[in-house]
Scaffold this motif. Structure first.
Motif, short mmCIF file in Angstrom:
data_model
loop_
_atom_site.label_atom_id
_atom_site.label_comp_id
_atom_site.label_asym_id
_atom_site.label_seq_id
_atom_site.Cartn_x
_atom_site.Cartn_y
_atom_site.Cartn_z
N SER A 93 -9.22 -17.81 2.10
CA SER A 93 -10.11 -18.87 1.65
C SER A 93 -10.30 -19.90 2.76
N VAL A 94 -9.30 -20.00 3.64
CA VAL A 94 -9.44 -20.91 4.78
C VAL A 94 -10.28 -20.26 5.87
N ILE A 97 0.51 -12.21 -2.14
CA ILE A 97 -0.90 -12.20 -2.52
C ILE A 97 -1.49 -13.62 -2.42
N LEU A 98 -0.69 -14.62 -2.81
CA LEU A 98 -1.20 -16.00 -2.74
C LEU A 98 -1.40 -16.43 -1.30
N ILE A 157 -12.91 -11.15 -1.62
CA ILE A 157 -12.68 -12.09 -0.52
C ILE A 157 -12.15 -11.39 0.71
N PHE A 209 7.65 -16.65 -1.04
CA PHE A 209 6.33 -17.04 -1.53
C PHE A 209 5.50 -15.77 -1.75
N PRO A 210 4.86 -15.66 -2.92
CA PRO A 210 4.13 -14.42 -3.21
C PRO A 210 3.10 -14.08 -2.13
N ALA A 219 -7.33 -3.28 0.15
CA ALA A 219 -8.20 -2.85 -0.95
C ALA A 219 -8.22 -3.90 -2.05
N THR A 220 -7.04 -4.48 -2.33
CA THR A 220 -6.96 -5.50 -3.37
C THR A 220 -7.81 -6.71 -3.01
N TYR A 278 -11.34 -5.88 -3.23
CA TYR A 278 -11.72 -5.77 -4.64
C TYR A 278 -11.98 -7.14 -5.24
N LEU A 279 -11.13 -8.11 -4.86
CA LEU A 279 -11.29 -9.46 -5.39
C LEU A 279 -12.53 -10.15 -4.82
N LEU A 332 -4.51 -14.91 -0.10
CA LEU A 332 -5.67 -15.57 -0.70
C LEU A 332 -5.97 -16.89 -0.01
N ILE A 333 -4.91 -17.68 0.22
CA ILE A 333 -5.12 -18.98 0.87
C ILE A 333 -5.68 -18.78 2.27
#
Lengths: 303, 325, 335
Positions: A157-158, A149-150, A244, A146-147, A237-238, A241-242, A153-154
């Motif tokens: 976001s949680v 980065i995702l 979050i 599973f990527p 950093a990524t 940058y986004l 992100l998840i």
């Protein structure tokens, strides 16, 4: 045609550490990386004492001196902005030192955490084998497919923003790599005499895994951890940058770069570019050191 | 073969269910999206009405079952923000993302395989050392950083290429494509290059490692002992063997690249589904996030299946193994 | 090609002439002298057994003849000529034409020599097309023909197979067939039966011998097993530490070895007459080629060593062409 006469191998008494050190310093590029790393880490760790200003103390900023190019001299604060100032009049050099500090802390803590969790899972899987192994490795494989980065992100976001949250997300992303490597190494170690001997003594699995096998599995894990530091810094950093990752009150390099982005298109490149270069330098330095370390410690790739 | 594919599809269904459940529970824990749906001045009664309308008053398992029931009919709920069906919103933006990723991966393969082979064939050459050093940078520097540098150089400094947006597109069978117009290409180059450079670096390393592994093999030496021309030894005997890891890695990286398009799309304001995901995460637009993730898991599993089938096409020994299963 | 009836080919003229061949490997630890001054004269159609322990340089000698020495290895000196053609003067394209065309090679492990992702037909057709300007159909017909020659049933089916679908013996037969594709004057076989079952070994040896005699191809059979070449070769060369220490006809070598090392090799072969008794073993190990001692390299393992052995043994040539390098030879005249 002349052929150099074969030389007898030099036999000298060296400790493993001395050998490692001399082998390491043989490679000029790696030595350069190590020096570069020291030049970045030391001032970053000491940022509160060596930085020209505290860029996050609003009272110490002069908003009228925003977006000054590198080399400008502050009229109100009496300091030189070696790398210019950003949109809020912050000294970019100071911001980089503070930001690097945040990045290093996040990277170091998350890699250490991932190493510990991954090693535990990997060693457990290797020690018990069978169904335990199959189940744990299934989870590891699932996560690795599973990527990353995702997943990060998840998680964020949680969990929401914050340095601790970023660290948790990065641990979640990275532990599986360590688990797989640890298992691979441990599978070899498990069949060594010392583990067999420990088993015959009926020591508890916990003791065998952590006191006997873990130390012997460490070298490859440490190499991965070194290079993974660079990945963690890049990932943090990524995420920042986004927007979050770390909160605005504790900026990291990624956020400094993101903040400067809007100014880049209007020509004030340094606000984004300087933190960007700092980020690239630390990643390069870590890779130079890690790559060479891997060559030395892994006899298979040495030749 | 058919059994193998069916098996994989069953696994895929399972993974999608588990994934959707995890995501659903995870997102349920993050705050209450009601705040976003109603105006700050709304009273409790109005709030309750909105909650009811979106099914937010139900217990979580009920919400999940409703979601699954709708999902199998292709209904992933509506975006809290725009009110459009979530899946439709994503599918609309998918071509932009896929297009960028295809160009990026194409670039990565075209650059990575020849350079990797060269590096593997001449391990001591200065050019090899240069390529390998640059490739380390290529995949250890963050994508957004590479994107920024490219913008700085090509857009700000040279003023050659646009720094954001997608450019003009042509509608082909209901799918909008920008690869058919010069303006579309101008906009596509930088984002695709950004995404492609990291992948090229990886493919260089994989190709080099595979080349170094295959070169000492007896069958390469035997081919040379047969008098086969060097070009054929490299182009057929070597290439056909290293293709196995290259195809596998490239296939899997395709999925990674679609996920990583999130970053590239943010840097270049590229109107793809990655940008949509980030925006949706930031404003807690739950249906869109869930729909994206379900779609992504499905996509990744399909991709795995395709890679496996390709793998069988190029590795005769793998074919045998599947037949034996 | 007209098959030569008489196998005894000494009188058919010289095919391969190697003088003072030295192939060295530059390693980090120093220069490994894998082949250190080897002379070989081979007549047309002759079968030569090149015997030695692993590390004696016998395989490297074989690869040197084909110019297949990869860095860090290098042919540092010596002359090689094939059919009057000076091999050391060849450029890469010249070597390529020689390989598989004039001189073919069969490798040790048949599970590794055929490319796993290519079908047998592709691997055979390319071998012919590398040397002759022929179409695929013609090359296919030749491939089919040689497969039948090496005793492969249903060749068409085999040609459509991938290597992993075939047994080890079958693969080695195909490798032999590939070697025969272009009717070479010489085949170098590098332990081609070592990796096979004993029952198949015998068959393959028998068939290669038959084929070579049939088409008049010379053969250099590289092996560590003296028993294998005893019944196969016309002449036998025994290699030790990068040199040929003894060379003679198969009968001379087997019946009446001059060099103590050859004697040791013969005694370590199990036979009917030695059944029940302990097999002889040569004491010690092959010396490191990195640091060869002065004088005879076999000295320290030799039961017959004398003080003269501290000096480099000269190559003694007996009447009839038999040679050996030893200061204290067995059963023969003193040098």
């Amino acid at each position: 045609m002349s052929i150099a006469s074969p030389q007898a191998p030099v036999v000298a008494v060296e400790t493993p550490f001395q050998r490692l050190r001399s082998q390491f310093l043989e490679n000029r590029l790696a030595t350069f990386g190590l020096i570069l790393l020291a030049l970045i880490i030391v001032p970053s760790v000491l940022a509160p004492w060596v930085a020209p200003q505290n860029p996050f103390d609003i009272g110490k900023l002069d908003i009228f001196e925003s977006q000054l190019p590198p080399g400008s001299v502050s009229e109100s604060l009496g300091i030189t902005y070696w790398l210019g100032t950003d949109g809020q009049g912050r000294d970019v050099l100071s911001a980089i030192l503070y930001g690097m500090r945040t990045s290093l802390v996040v990277a170091f803590v998350s890699v250490t955490g991932a190493l510990l969790i991954g090693a535990t899972v990997g060693l457990t899987a290797a020690y018990f084998g069978g169904k335990v192994d199959a189940l744990l490795m299934r989870i590891v494989d699932l996560q690795l497919s599973f990527p990353a980065i995702l997943l990060a992100l998840i998680m964020l976001s949680v969990l929401g923003q914050g340095i601790d949250k970023v660290i948790i997300a990065l641990i979640a992303v990275q532990w599986a790599y360590f688990a797989r490597t640890a298992r691979g190494t441990a599978l070899v170690e498990r069949n060594r005499e010392y583990v067999q001997a420990a088993r015959c003594l009926a020591l508890s699995p916990l003791r065998i895994i952590f006191r006997h096998m873990l130390p012997n599995c460490m070298p490859p894990l440490i190499v991965i951890a070194t290079i993974d530091l660079a990945h963690a810094i890049a990932a943090e950093a990524t995420l920042s940058y986004l927007g979050i990752g770390v909160p605005v009150t504790q900026p990291s390099l990624g956020m400094l770069i993101a903040n400067g982005f809007e100014f880049m298109l209007s020509g004030q490149y340094w606000i984004s570019f300087c933190p960007g270069i700092a980020l690239a330098l630390i990643i390069v330095a870590i890779n130079l050191v890690g790559d060479h370390l891997r060559d030395i410690l892994n006899p298979r790739s040495a030749q | 073969m058919l059994v193998f594919i069916i098996n994989r599809l069953i696994q895929a269904a399972g993974a999608v269910v588990v994934m959707s459940m995890l995501v659903f529970i995870g997102l349920y824990l993050i705050g209450d999206p009601t705040a976003m749906l109603v105006s700050p001045e709304a009273n409790d009664l109005e709030r309750a009405a909105v909650r009811q309308a979106f099914g937010l008053d139900q217990p979580i398992w009920m919400q999940y079952l409703t979601f699954v029931g709708n999902a199998v009919r292709g209904d992933f709920g509506r975006s809290f923000l725009t009110g459009q069906p979530a899946m439709q919103l994503i599918l609309e933006r998918m071509p932009a993302t896929i297009e960028m990723v295809v160009v990026a991966i194409g670039f990565a393969v075209l650059v990575g395989v020849p350079l990797g082979m060269l590096a593997g064939l001449r391990p001591k050459a200065a050019s090899t050392k240069a390529v390998m050093t640059v490739s380390i940078l290529g995949f250890s520097l963050p994508t957004f950083w590479i994107g920024l540098m490219l913008i700085m150089f090509f857009s700000v400094y040279l003023g050659l290429l646009p720094a954001s947006g997608r450019g003009s597109t042509v509608n082909v069978a209901g799918v909008s494509l920008s690869v058919l117009t010069p303006d579309g290409w101008r906009h596509l180059i930088l984002p695709a290059l950004t995404l492609g450079l990291a992948k090229a670096a990886l493919i260089i390393r994989v190709t080099r490692a595979a080349t170094r592994e295959v070169l000492p093999m007896d069958y390469i030496k035997f081919a040379r002992a047969k008098g086969v021309r060097p070009r054929r030894v490299v182009g057929v005997h070597l290439l056909r063997n290293i293709l196995i890891p290259i195809v596998t890695v490239t296939g899997l990286e395709f999925g990674q690249a679609v996920a990583f398009a999130v970053v590239t799309e943010t840097v270049f304001a590229w109107p793809g589904m990655g940008k949509l995901l980030i925006d949706s995460i930031i404003i807690l637009d739950r249906p869109v996030v869930v729909a994206y993730l379900v779609l992504m898991v499905f996509f990744l599993i399909m991709l795995n299946l395709v890679v496996d089938i390709l793998y069988m096409a190029i590795d005769p020994t793998a074919r045998e193994k599947v037949r034996d299963q | 090609m007209i098959p030569t009836d008489n196998a005894r080919a000494q009188d058919a003229g010289s095919l391969l002439s190697i003088k003072g061949l030295k192939t060295y490997f530059a390693t980090r630890a120093g220069v490994v002298k894998a082949v250190d001054g080897v002379d070989i004269e081979l007549a047309k159609g002759e079968i030569l057994g090149l015997v030695g322990e692993s590390g004696s340089g016998k395989s490297i000698t074989g690869f040197s003849i084909l110019g297949l020495i990869d860095p860090p290895g290098r042919i540092v000196s010596g002359s090689m000529s094939y059919n009057g053609k000076d091999l050391t003067a060849l450029d890469e394209e010249g070597w390529r034409q020689l390989r598989g065309g004039d001189i073919a090679m069969i490798f040790q492990d048949p599970s590794m020599t055929l490319n796993p992702v290519l079908r047998i037909d592709a691997q055979m057709i390319e071998a012919m097309q590398a040397h002759a300007n022929v179409g695929p159909a013609q090359a296919y017909a030749r491939a089919r023909e040689v497969l039948v020659m090496v005793g492969i049933p249903s060749p068409d089916e085999r040609l459509r197979s991938y290597p992993h679908e075939l047994s080890g013996g079958m693969r080695q037969r195909i490798a032999i067939a590939i070697a025969l594709m272009n009717k070479p004057g010489l085949i170098i076989a590098d332990e081609p039966t070592t990796a096979l079952d004993v029952s198949i070994q015998g068959q393959i040896i028998h068939e290669i011998k038959k084929l070579c005699r049939q088409v008049g191809t010379a053969l250099i059979w590289v092996t560590h097993d003296l028993a294998v070449v005893a019944g196969l070769a016309d002449r036998i060369a025994v290699m030790y530490a990068g040199r040929i220490v003894e060379l003679g006809t198969a009968e001379e070598i087997i019946e009446n070895p001059r060099h103590p090392y050859t004697k040791g090799l013969i005694e370590s072969v199990p036979s009917r007459s030695t059944r029940g008794s302990r097999l002889h073993q040569i004491p010690g190990m092959t010396p490191s080629l990195l640091n060869l001692p002065q004088g005879c390299a076999f000295r320290e393992r030799c039961a017959y060593a004398v003080s003269a052995c501290g000096d480099e043994p000269l190559n003694t040539v007996e009447a009839g062409g038999r040679t050996y390098r030893c200061w204290n030879p067995l059963g023969g005249p003193r040098p």
